[in-house]
Design a protein around this motif. Sequence first.
Motif, PDB file in Angstrom:
ATOM      1  N   GLU A   1       0.843  -1.184   0.000  1.00 21.93           N
ATOM      2  CA  GLU A   1       0.000   0.000   0.000  1.00 21.93           C
ATOM      3  C   GLU A   1       0.886   1.244   0.000  1.00 21.93           C
TER       4      GLU A   1
ATOM      5  N   LYS B   1      -5.579  -6.622   2.488  1.00 26.53           N
ATOM      6  CA  LYS B   1      -5.658  -5.343   3.200  1.00 26.53           C
ATOM      7  C   LYS B   1      -5.853  -5.671   4.660  1.00 26.53           C
ATOM      8  N   VAL B   2      -5.425  -4.794   5.546  1.00 22.73           N
ATOM      9  CA  VAL B   2      -5.674  -5.028   6.966  1.00 22.73           C
ATOM     10  C   VAL B   2      -6.445  -3.851   7.561  1.00 22.73           C
TER      11      VAL B   2
ATOM     12  N   LEU C   1      -8.073 -10.498  -0.407  1.00 22.59           N
ATOM     13  CA  LEU C   1      -9.048 -10.009  -1.378  1.00 22.59           C
ATOM     14  C   LEU C   1      -9.101 -10.873  -2.619  1.00 22.59           C
TER      15      LEU C   1
ATOM     16  N   GLN D   1      -3.572  -3.102 -12.320  1.00 22.65           N
ATOM     17  CA  GLN D   1      -4.164  -1.795 -12.035  1.00 22.65           C
ATOM     18  C   GLN D   1      -3.131  -0.673 -11.924  1.00 22.65           C
TER      19      GLN D   1
ATOM     20  N   LEU E   1      -1.019   0.191 -13.779  1.00 23.96           N
ATOM     21  CA  LEU E   1      -0.859   0.902 -15.052  1.00 23.96           C
ATOM     22  C   LEU E   1      -1.614   2.232 -15.028  1.00 23.96           C
ATOM     23  N   HIS E   2      -2.732   2.260 -14.292  1.00 29.69           N
ATOM     24  CA  HIS E   2      -3.568   3.465 -14.318  1.00 29.69           C
ATOM     25  C   HIS E   2      -3.863   4.054 -12.954  1.00 29.69           C
ATOM     26  N   LEU E   3      -3.557   3.334 -11.900  1.00 26.17           N
ATOM     27  CA  LEU E   3      -3.716   3.893 -10.559  1.00 26.17           C
ATOM     28  C   LEU E   3      -2.323   4.002  -9.972  1.00 26.17           C
TER      29      LEU E   3
ATOM     30  N   VAL F   1      -0.911   5.256  -7.234  1.00 25.89           N
ATOM     31  CA  VAL F   1      -0.650   4.823  -5.863  1.00 25.89           C
ATOM     32  C   VAL F   1      -1.406   3.524  -5.574  1.00 25.89           C
ATOM     33  N   ILE F   2      -0.645   2.514  -5.185  1.00 26.76           N
ATOM     34  CA  ILE F   2      -1.234   1.212  -4.895  1.00 26.76           C
ATOM     35  C   ILE F   2      -2.007   1.266  -3.575  1.00 26.76           C
ATOM     36  N   ASP F   3      -3.197   0.686  -3.579  1.00 22.83           N
ATOM     37  CA  ASP F   3      -4.046   0.753  -2.375  1.00 22.83           C
ATOM     38  C   ASP F   3      -4.204  -0.598  -1.692  1.00 22.83           C
ATOM     39  N   ILE F   4      -3.414  -1.562  -2.102  1.00 21.42           N
ATOM     40  CA  ILE F   4      -3.500  -2.908  -1.507  1.00 21.42           C
ATOM     41  C   ILE F   4      -2.099  -3.471  -1.346  1.00 21.42           C
TER      42      ILE F   4
ATOM     43  N   TRP G   1      -7.454  -4.516 -20.444  1.00 19.08           N
ATOM     44  CA  TRP G   1      -8.601  -3.896 -19.758  1.00 19.08           C
ATOM     45  C   TRP G   1      -9.567  -4.994 -19.320  1.00 19.08           C
TER      46      TRP G   1
ATOM     47  N   THR H   1      -8.504  -6.816 -16.301  1.00 13.33           N
ATOM     48  CA  THR H   1      -8.785  -6.125 -15.033  1.00 13.33           C
ATOM     49  C   THR H   1     -10.273  -6.185 -14.701  1.00 13.33           C
TER      50      THR H   1
ATOM     51  N   ALA I   1     -12.138  -7.673 -11.403  1.00  7.75           N
ATOM     52  CA  ALA I   1     -13.175  -6.934 -10.665  1.00  7.75           C
ATOM     53  C   ALA I   1     -14.377  -7.838 -10.447  1.00  7.75           C
TER      54      ALA I   1
ATOM     55  N   TRP J   1     -10.956   3.379 -18.440  1.00  8.08           N
ATOM     56  CA  TRP J   1     -10.326   2.210 -17.832  1.00  8.08           C
ATOM     57  C   TRP J   1     -10.087   2.493 -16.345  1.00  8.08           C
ATOM     58  N   ARG J   2      -9.519   3.690 -16.096  1.00  6.86           N
ATOM     59  CA  ARG J   2      -9.263   4.063 -14.719  1.00  6.86           C
ATOM     60  C   ARG J   2     -10.551   4.055 -13.895  1.00  6.86           C
TER      61      ARG J   2
ATOM     62  N   LEU K   1     -11.269   0.698 -12.865  1.00 12.05           N
ATOM     63  CA  LEU K   1     -10.311   0.251 -11.842  1.00 12.05           C
ATOM     64  C   LEU K   1     -10.669   0.806 -10.476  1.00 12.05           C
TER      65      LEU K   1
ATOM     66  N   ALA L   1     -13.359  -1.242  -9.136  1.00 11.23           N
ATOM     67  CA  ALA L   1     -12.796  -2.500  -8.639  1.00 11.23           C
ATOM     68  C   ALA L   1     -12.209  -2.286  -7.249  1.00 11.23           C
TER      69      ALA L   1
ATOM     70  N   PHE M   1     -14.901  -2.327  -4.736  1.00  8.18           N
ATOM     71  CA  PHE M   1     -15.302  -3.700  -4.397  1.00  8.18           C
ATOM     72  C   PHE M   1     -14.349  -4.287  -3.375  1.00  8.18           C
TER      73      PHE M   1
ATOM     74  N   LEU N   1     -15.074  -5.623   0.409  1.00 11.84           N
ATOM     75  CA  LEU N   1     -14.701  -6.974   0.820  1.00 11.84           C
ATOM     76  C   LEU N   1     -14.019  -6.922   2.186  1.00 11.84           C
ATOM     77  N   LEU N   2     -13.109  -5.994   2.330  1.00 11.81           N
ATOM     78  CA  LEU N   2     -12.439  -5.801   3.621  1.00 11.81           C
ATOM     79  C   LEU N   2     -13.457  -5.395   4.673  1.00 11.81           C
TER      80      LEU N   2
ATOM     81  N   LEU O   1      -8.145   6.842   0.341  1.00 15.63           N
ATOM     82  CA  LEU O   1      -7.147   6.482  -0.673  1.00 15.63           C
ATOM     83  C   LEU O   1      -7.726   5.581  -1.759  1.00 15.63           C
TER      84      LEU O   1
END
Lengths: 247, 247
Positions: free
Chosen positions: A49, A68-69, A78, A90, A92-94, A96-99, A132, A135, A139, B132-133, B136, B139, B142, B146-147, B237
């Motif tokens: 993250e 995720k915690v 997940l 993901q 590629l287009h996001l 900042v990683i959120d997981i 695409w 991904t 989802a 696409w974003r 994402l 996703a 989702f 789930l968390l 985030l």
Amino acid sequence: MTTLAPTPHELMIRKMESIFPLSVEEKQAISALPIQLVDIKTNQDIVREGDEPSQCCLILEGFTCMYKVTAEGKRQILSLYVPGDVPDMQSLHLKVIDINIASISPCKLGFIQHKDLRQLCERYPRLTAAFWRETLVHASIFREWLLNNGQRPAYTRIAHLICELRMRLKVVGLAENGTFEMPATQAELADATGITQVHTNRVLQVLRADGLISTVKTQMHVPDWNKLKQAGEFDSLYLHLIKTATA
Amino acid sequence: MTTLAPTPHELMIRKMESIFPLSVEEKQAISALPIQLVDIKTNQDIVREGDEPSQCCLILEGFTCMYKVTAEGKRQILSLYVPGDVPDMQSLHLKVIDINIASISPCKLGFIQHKDLRQLCERYPRLTAAFWRETLVHASIFREWLLNNGQRPAYTRIAHLICELRMRLKVVGLAENGTFEMPATQAELADATGITQVHTNRVLQVLRADGLISTVKTQMHVPDWNKLKQAGEFDSLYLHLIKTATA
DNA sequence: CGGTTTGTTGAATTCACTCAATCCGAGTGG
DNA sequence: CCACTCGGATTGAGTGAATTCAACAAACCG
């Protein structure tokens, strides 16, 4: 059919073709993609993250999980990722990683630079659609897990998860004769299904007693696919496999 | 800031700009998109599992939800959609729909033909990335659900859901002063969070007693945003908003 | 109004949880 | 070759958060 270990590119193509038909040219283009091989041990974080990676990670061997915690330290897995998957497409287009993504077994990974993927998509616009779509399928898997974890009793829930793994491994040739490697521990299955490790253990015992699964070490065997499918209320529509891959 | 009801295209652009910066040209191109307006009542299915639509649906007014039901008839709401959202964007690349989308309030919808969206993406490749974003980000939502549903107690879970709605409504100008329309019934909140309607009712009472929310009819008011955020362990985030939108 | 949906409350129940303790197999090192 | 460790699997017993069932109140709608 005993398949020799495929090359990284063969594996990637095999997986992509399970959800998107590729032309010969496109396959050649994919085969030319530079991939950097890396081996890692069990329980290593691959992406965290907050990271802002400049590459994607293709699983070549072993299992990884996305998790995720919560603030209280409870972990939700997940998704599980198996060879052929790119769990962090993901990125590629996001930016900042959120997981978090971590290995749950020893893994062989292949790293692909974003810039190479972007270039590939520019030259072969259909591949943009293919990635695409990949991904979108992931989802869809999140959604199915949401349904599974939210509305189904523990027994069905675990049966469903095993069905999904079998199906996803099958399309990359890793689940012949209803047998496949399933290195996830009971604690990991628990975190994936949102039940406790203790309860997971008890449910697995019942599944074994009911003859739906049998396990030897990390090998999972499904003697009767239809029975397990029924127990897990499993309908593979949500995986969006194309017919040729399902056969 | 009292915003007059935006036009369909303005709303669409406002929403897209919350996660992707658009150029003037791109906005003009979007504004030229043909959109067919349709009004529907509460509890109408918009898209059903198995459908193969040739259009996407932009929410202009009202709330819709995406859901799936188990074999036993239990419904899981997978996501709530608010004005500006395109809940079935996935249909651009997944021919067969694997979920249901229904209104949970009277709605004004705008239908956009796939062919028009595809044409737009061809002419303005950056918009491909934008759409696409958007898929994402959904996703990512989702995953957060789930968390939330898997690991957090009912109280936190509902607080989190309310936080998310406030945040998502805010970026389209529909949650000023911590107040917003929230037409979902307790039964729907229950199906979204995976708890019973009865228990949802009790949790809402506690949230009200704790001064975290107050409701008048379908109006939801959040007196202290920080307190609610804390109660819901909410960190935005995962919505991947760009800074200008968060401000 | 009368009918229907939505919200609220009470009481009994249960599925899954918590908290240990124990077992077991695979390594590791003496 | 056995003692020791360590992660994972298993078992037991007591507990609790959320459920079920059922009834009732309130709000909504034609």
